[in-house]
Design an enzyme around this catalytic site. Structure first.
Site, short mmCIF file in Angstrom:
data_model
loop_
_atom_site.label_atom_id
_atom_site.label_comp_id
_atom_site.label_asym_id
_atom_site.label_seq_id
_atom_site.Cartn_x
_atom_site.Cartn_y
_atom_site.Cartn_z
N GLY A 243 0.82 -1.20 0.00
CA GLY A 243 0.00 0.00 0.00
C GLY A 243 0.85 1.25 0.00
CB SER A 244 -0.04 4.71 0.84
OG SER A 244 -0.53 4.61 2.17
N GLY A 248 2.45 2.19 5.49
CA GLY A 248 3.63 1.51 5.99
C GLY A 248 4.20 2.15 7.24
CD GLU A 265 7.28 -5.37 -1.97
OE1 GLU A 265 7.63 -4.28 -2.51
OE2 GLU A 265 8.00 -6.39 -2.00
CB CYS A 299 3.53 -0.13 -6.85
SG CYS A 299 3.76 -1.85 -7.29
#
Length: 511
Positions: A243-244, A248, A265, A299
């Site tokens: 995700g963003s 994270g 990630e 991404c």
């Protein structure tokens, strides 16, 4: 840019229900629940699903922890049999699952089919891996001693996935975790609950047919609070989250506080360098797909184009010519190459980024507008956009999940590499060159600081054989191929004394 017609509301919900039925999913009350699946194609609601309660999350983790005690002792090749069967079911239902990805995410058919193929590929990889979970044997300094490493299942793995790859990233994690002897609890994006239900139905069938224990995989649905229960549960040994960067930053410290493991990630603000020796025909093809594919919502999408000044005008003009021919519209139409943004917030971020870029001196070469608003007022289609930037402004350092390509120029390759590395994210990067020295420098220690560094290929479209992930604010995690399996296992160092003496290491004498 040409545009394609959008289907009228009502049809897509029926289409999604038919696909789910073919995949073995029966939504008992598709109009009840606070998890809402909406199609970005025209904005219509596909289904409502109930959210998993906090109490249910606790019960799910309890069941997964109990199942782990049995699953960890199943021989790894037998665990591979389960993943093999999952791969067979994915192959049989590839078109159906891809159709659901298109309906729920807005990917064109080719990209949706490619995502499902990625699932099939990683199952193949994991099946082979189930016979190759190798340790090492090292020379011992003590006579008649054997020093070695062994790898063991880790425990319950919590998998949190994002909307843009709603099925592939789950498969990366789940296939490897299962052959490693772990159990899995999956919390998908609340934007893509139907694809999650479909994948779970196929894996549940594989579990039954393989005679594997109940509880080795469970799906939980809901918003951030549901995911937080997974993050904070001490019984979840590994949290793999995609995700963003903001997400994270929240997850990493919380997992670390309880001494759990995290595999992150996160964002990617990816760049491609184009040198004056580059094959521009090749570069244009690689750049256009990386920048405009999936409407810039990968991404690994290309966001920054760093071009040697002598070829910048020509290359920018050639990319713009291709952009003028890109069909934007419904991903259900065969000719479409650019589908919709996922929702209104993504469109607003697109608008804000362009406004900021222009205020920083950027000039829009092509694009910059919303299209098809009259046909689909609740969907968000935009023109892939090129913006020439005079400098590395703040907006260039931010990741906007939209088809915006910033073009910057450079004089020396050292300067270009500095531009590539200047952003806080470190996922994917590329260089287009026919000069071997330039290519080798880009891949060297003094080159790209990203987890992925490509030569004469774009920033997106990674194969499953290599480890996928990035550095810096991308999180440092690695998934899919290579030795990524080690994240899902624990290592033990073993020393065996097969002598009748008891020598100590380092020559220590204890009487």
């Amino acid at each position: 840019m040409s545009v394609d017609a959008i289907p009228t509301p009502g049809r897509l919900a029926e289409q999604a229900a038919a696909v789910l039925a073919r995949l073995g999913v029966d939504l008992i009350s598709p109009s009840v629940g606070d998890v809402i699946s909406r199609s970005p194609i025209n904005g219509e609601t596909l289904a409502h699903l109930p959210s998993t309660s906090s109490e249910d999350v606790d019960a799910v983790v309890t069941a997964a922890a109990d199942a782990f005690m049995q699953w960890r002792s199943v021989p790894a090749p037998r665990r591979g049999d389960l993943v093999r069967r999952l791969g067979e079911l994915l192959t049989a239902h590839k078109a159906d699952l891809a159709e659901l990805v298109t309906l729920e995410v807005g990917k064109i058919e080719s990209e949706a089919l490619g995502e499902v193929q990625e699932m099939i590929d990683v199952c193949d990889f994991a099946v082979g891996l189930s016979r190759q979970l190798y340790g090492r044997t090292m020379p011992s300094e003590r006579p008649m001693h054997r020093l070695s490493e062994t790898w063991h299942p880790l425990g319950v793995v919590g998998v949190i996935t994002a909307f843009n790859f709603p099925v592939a990233v789950w498969a990366w994690n789940t296939a490897l975790a299962l052959v490693s002897g772990d159990t899995v609890v999956w919390k998908p994006s609340e934007i893509t609950p139907l694809t999650a239900e479909a994948c779970t139905a196929l894996l549940d069938r594989a579990i039954r047919e393989a005679g594997a224990p109940n509880g080795i995989h469970t799906l939980i649905q809901g918003d951030r609070e549901v995911g937080e229960r997974l993050v904070d549960d001490p019984r979840v040994a590994l949290v793999s989250a995609t995700g963003s960067v903001r997400m994270g930053r929240a997850i990493g410290p919380r997992v670390a506080t309880r001494f759990g493991r995290s595999l992150l990630e996160l964002g990617g603000n990816n760049a491609a360098i184009v040198t004056d020796s580059a094959d521009l025909d090749l570069a244009v093809r690689g750049i256009v797909f990386a920048a405009a594919g999936t409407a810039g919502q990968r991404c690994t999408s290309l966001r920054r184009l760093i071009v040697q000044r002598s070829v910048a005008d020509e290359l920018t003009a050639r990319i713009a010519d291709v952009y003028r021919q890109l069909p934007v519209g419904s991903p259900l139409e065969d000719r479409t190459l650019v589908g919709p943004l996922i929702h209104q917030s993504a469109f607003e971020a697109y608008q804000l980024a362009l406004e900021t870029a222009q205020s920083d001196g950027g000039k829009i070469v092509i694009g910059g507008s919303r299209v098809l608003a009259d046909q689909a007022p609740h969907a968000y289609y935009v023109e892939p956009t090129i913006v020439t930037m005079p400098q590395q402004s703040a907006v260039v350092h931010d990741e906007t999940f939209a088809p915006i390509l910033y073009v910057l120029t450079y004089e020396s390759l050292d300067e270009a590499i500095e531009f590539n590395n200047a952003v806080p994210q470190g996922l994917s990067s590329a260089i287009f060159t026919t000069n071997q020295r330039e290519a080798e420098l880009f891949m060297s220690t003094a080159g790209s600081d990203c987890g992925i560094a490509n030569v004469n290929i774009g920033t997106s479209g990674a194969e499953i054989g290599g480890a996928f992930g990035g550095e810096k604010e991308t999180g440092g995690g690695r998934e899919s191929g290579s030795d990524s399996w080690k994240a899902y296992m624990r290592r033990a160092t073993n020393t065996v004394n097969y002598s009748s003496e008891l020598p100590l290491a380092q020559g220590v004498n204890f009487g």
